[in-house]
Design an enzyme around this catalytic site. Structure first.
Site, short mmCIF file in Angstrom:
data_model
loop_
_atom_site.label_atom_id
_atom_site.label_comp_id
_atom_site.label_asym_id
_atom_site.label_seq_id
_atom_site.Cartn_x
_atom_site.Cartn_y
_atom_site.Cartn_z
N GLU A 93 -2.51 -6.11 10.70
CA GLU A 93 -2.02 -7.23 9.90
C GLU A 93 -0.50 -7.28 9.90
OE1 GLU A 93 -5.39 -8.08 6.61
OE2 GLU A 93 -4.24 -6.28 6.24
N CYS A 106 6.87 -8.28 7.69
CA CYS A 106 6.44 -6.92 7.43
C CYS A 106 5.41 -6.58 8.51
CB CYS A 106 5.84 -6.87 6.03
SG CYS A 106 5.17 -5.29 5.59
N CYS A 113 -3.75 4.50 9.78
CA CYS A 113 -2.67 5.44 9.53
C CYS A 113 -3.27 6.80 9.24
CB CYS A 113 -1.83 4.98 8.33
SG CYS A 113 -0.38 6.02 8.02
N CYS A 117 -1.86 8.82 2.42
CA CYS A 117 -1.32 8.70 1.06
C CYS A 117 -2.46 8.15 0.19
CB CYS A 117 -0.12 7.76 1.03
SG CYS A 117 1.26 8.39 2.00
N CYS A 120 -2.60 4.35 -0.92
CA CYS A 120 -2.35 3.32 0.10
C CYS A 120 -3.66 2.92 0.78
CB CYS A 120 -1.36 3.84 1.13
SG CYS A 120 -1.17 2.74 2.55
N GLY A 164 0.53 1.75 9.13
CA GLY A 164 0.95 2.83 10.03
C GLY A 164 2.24 3.50 9.64
N GLU A 165 2.49 4.65 10.28
CA GLU A 165 3.71 5.42 10.07
C GLU A 165 4.57 5.26 11.33
OE1 GLU A 165 5.54 7.11 7.89
OE2 GLU A 165 6.83 7.59 9.58
N SER A 194 10.56 2.18 7.70
CA SER A 194 10.12 2.87 6.48
C SER A 194 9.22 4.03 6.86
CB SER A 194 9.37 1.87 5.60
OG SER A 194 8.92 2.49 4.41
N SER A 217 9.55 6.58 1.70
CA SER A 217 8.57 6.39 0.64
C SER A 217 8.38 7.72 -0.08
CB SER A 217 7.25 5.90 1.24
OG SER A 217 7.50 4.73 1.98
N LEU A 218 9.05 7.87 -1.21
CA LEU A 218 9.09 9.18 -1.87
C LEU A 218 7.97 9.34 -2.88
CD1 LEU A 218 11.15 11.54 -1.46
CD2 LEU A 218 12.11 10.89 -3.68
N HIS A 219 7.95 8.49 -3.87
CA HIS A 219 6.88 8.41 -4.89
C HIS A 219 6.74 9.61 -5.81
CE1 HIS A 219 5.88 4.87 -2.65
NE2 HIS A 219 5.38 5.53 -1.64
N ASN A 293 0.26 -1.36 -6.28
CA ASN A 293 -0.76 -2.37 -6.01
C ASN A 293 -2.11 -1.67 -6.04
OD1 ASN A 293 0.64 -4.89 -5.45
ND2 ASN A 293 1.65 -3.63 -3.91
N CYS A 336 2.54 -4.60 -0.51
CA CYS A 336 2.75 -3.25 0.01
C CYS A 336 1.53 -2.38 -0.19
CB CYS A 336 3.90 -2.59 -0.73
SG CYS A 336 5.48 -3.01 -0.07
N1 SAH Z 1 4.15 4.70 6.55
C1 SAH Z 1 5.35 4.05 6.17
C2 SAH Z 1 5.30 2.52 6.19
C3 SAH Z 1 4.07 1.82 5.69
S1 SAH Z 1 3.79 1.74 3.95
C4 SAH Z 1 5.81 4.55 4.82
O1 SAH Z 1 5.10 5.31 4.21
O2 SAH Z 1 6.90 4.20 4.41
C5 SAH Z 1 4.98 0.64 3.32
C6 SAH Z 1 5.33 0.91 1.87
O3 SAH Z 1 4.27 0.54 0.98
C7 SAH Z 1 5.62 2.37 1.59
O4 SAH Z 1 6.75 2.48 0.76
C8 SAH Z 1 4.38 2.79 0.85
O5 SAH Z 1 4.56 3.96 0.12
C9 SAH Z 1 4.11 1.58 0.03
N2 SAH Z 1 2.76 1.53 -0.54
C10 SAH Z 1 1.63 1.99 0.03
N3 SAH Z 1 0.57 1.77 -0.79
C11 SAH Z 1 1.05 1.15 -1.88
C12 SAH Z 1 0.45 0.65 -3.08
N4 SAH Z 1 -0.85 0.73 -3.25
N5 SAH Z 1 1.25 0.09 -3.99
C13 SAH Z 1 2.58 -0.02 -3.78
N6 SAH Z 1 3.20 0.41 -2.68
C14 SAH Z 1 2.45 1.01 -1.73
#
Ligand code: SAH
Length: 363
Positions: A93, A106, A113, A117, A120, A164-165, A194, A217-219, A293, A336
């Protein structure tokens, strides 16, 4: 005869490779095709200054890698999600977000992937395969063709935040970045890669010539929590990641962004803000706060908006700048982390099959 995944598409070729293929044609042909595709961003079939027979021959030899399966719109047409099928049937997508004076795309770098995570949607489905350069580039060309022609030349931002990463598919991603920059004229500052924190990719990016933006993407800013929600942290723990980011900053002199999905009761408390600030401040990183999300395989909710605002002000009080991001496309699962094309379609197929079975039982 149908093209297989291994057969190149037109977007897989570099300019020099296409030049070899057009050997024997007048020398301006290469410019006509290349500029038509990448500067004017038009489909091959519309390049009417190129003889029709030649366009057809190119089209047959190098057919597109992507087929549009479905386009959905949200936010009164400003957000569009495109579902593409690849030649081997995998689905990816792309999301287009239109703003007043720019368009942000995007894009996906892999089908599925492997980073897993927990929150995700793509990570919940798992990994299929890397995308080729052509499959990445065609997402951009294909979606831009849905923008009115007058707007196609406008400012375009490209973010590798789809499926994907990107650093797990570095070579193809980088070749695509060079195409966007060198051939489409998209500035390095308008391209963002990213990563979940794949250190070898950060090291390579630090040595690359183009100063594209880096988002991480730290979280979570402690290993215990990050190991759980972003399992790649067990391979590349926070301390090593910080070192790689500090090196990156020293060599590139670019501001790093840290992405933080706000998850109710998981990473949105004052002590999470304090940990994040302690991590971000030495890196002079900017923090983007994104309300989580909701995704099918993750039971948690987004933090309430008041909490997100409070978290942002906590960060500021610790000397870290933060932006609260507004989500686009939530209603069409285009926000996202909501992209999970494979599952989506198989659920629909399953749904149809189940409905069919029920209908038969009822009969
Ligand atoms: N693999 C890469 C790029 C794809 S994800 C990465 O991890 O950065 C793109 C962004 O969406 C990342 O910042 C990821 O952490 C975020 N993301 C993934 N799932 C999400 C969710 N359910 N809610 C909000 N952001 C999310």
């Amino acid at each position: 005869m149908t093209a297989s995944v291994a057969d190149p598409s037109l977007a897989d070729l570099t300019r020099a490779e296409l030049g070899e293929l057009l050997d024997g044609e007048p020398s301006y042909r290469l410019d006509q095709v290349w500029d038509g595709l990448y500067r004017q961003r038009r489909p091959l079939a519309e390049l009417t200054n190129v003889p029709k027979g030649l366009r057809q021959a190119i089209g047959e030899l190098l057919p597109p890698a992507l087929k549009l399966v479905r386009a959905q719109t949200a936010d009164r047409g400003k957000t569009r999600k495109y579902l593409w099928s690849l030649r081997d049937g995998h689905l990816v997508e792309t999301v287009l977000m239109g703003y007043r004076n720019r368009t942000t795309l995007c894009i996906s770098s892999q089908a599925g992937c492997a980073m897993a995570c927990s929150f995700c949607a793509t990570g919940q489905v798992g990994f299929d395969r890397n995308l080729s350069v052509g499959e990445i580039v065609e997402q951009v060309l294909g979606t831009l063709q849905h923008v009115p022609p007058a707007a196609r030349g406008g400012a375009v931002n490209i973010v590798f935040m789809g499926m994907g990463e990107p650093f797990a598919n570095y070579d193809a991603v980088w070749a695509a970045v060079e195409r966007f920059h060198g051939d489409m004229g998209i500035g390095a500052r308008h391209i963002t890669v990213s990563t979940v924190g794949v250190i070898p990719g950060i090291v390579r990016l630090a040595a690359a010539a183009l100063p594209v933006n880096l988002a991480v993407s730290l979280h979570a800013a402690n290993d215990r929590l990050r190991d759980r929600i972003a399992p790649i942290n067990r391979t590349y723990p926070l301390r090593d990641l910080a070192r790689a980011l500090a090196d990156y900053r020293r060599s590139k002199r670019r501001r790093i962004s840290l992405e933080w999905a706000m998850i109710d009761g998981v990473n949105d408390r004052d002590r999470d803000a304090a940990e994040l600030a302690a991590y971000a401040r030495p890196l002079a990183a900017h923090v983007n706060l994104i309300p989580l999300n909701p995704t099918p395989g993750y039971g948690h909710s987004p933090s309430p908006s008041g909490r997100i605002e409070h978290f942002a002000s906590e960060l500021e009080s610790h000397g870290v700048k933060a932006t609260v991001r507004v989500n686009r496309g939530t209603s069409i699962d285009a926000a996202c982390g909501q992209l999970r094309a494979d599952k989506l379609v198989s659920i629909q197929r399953g749904g149809r099959a189940r409905r069919g079975a029920r209908a038969q039982q009822e009969r």
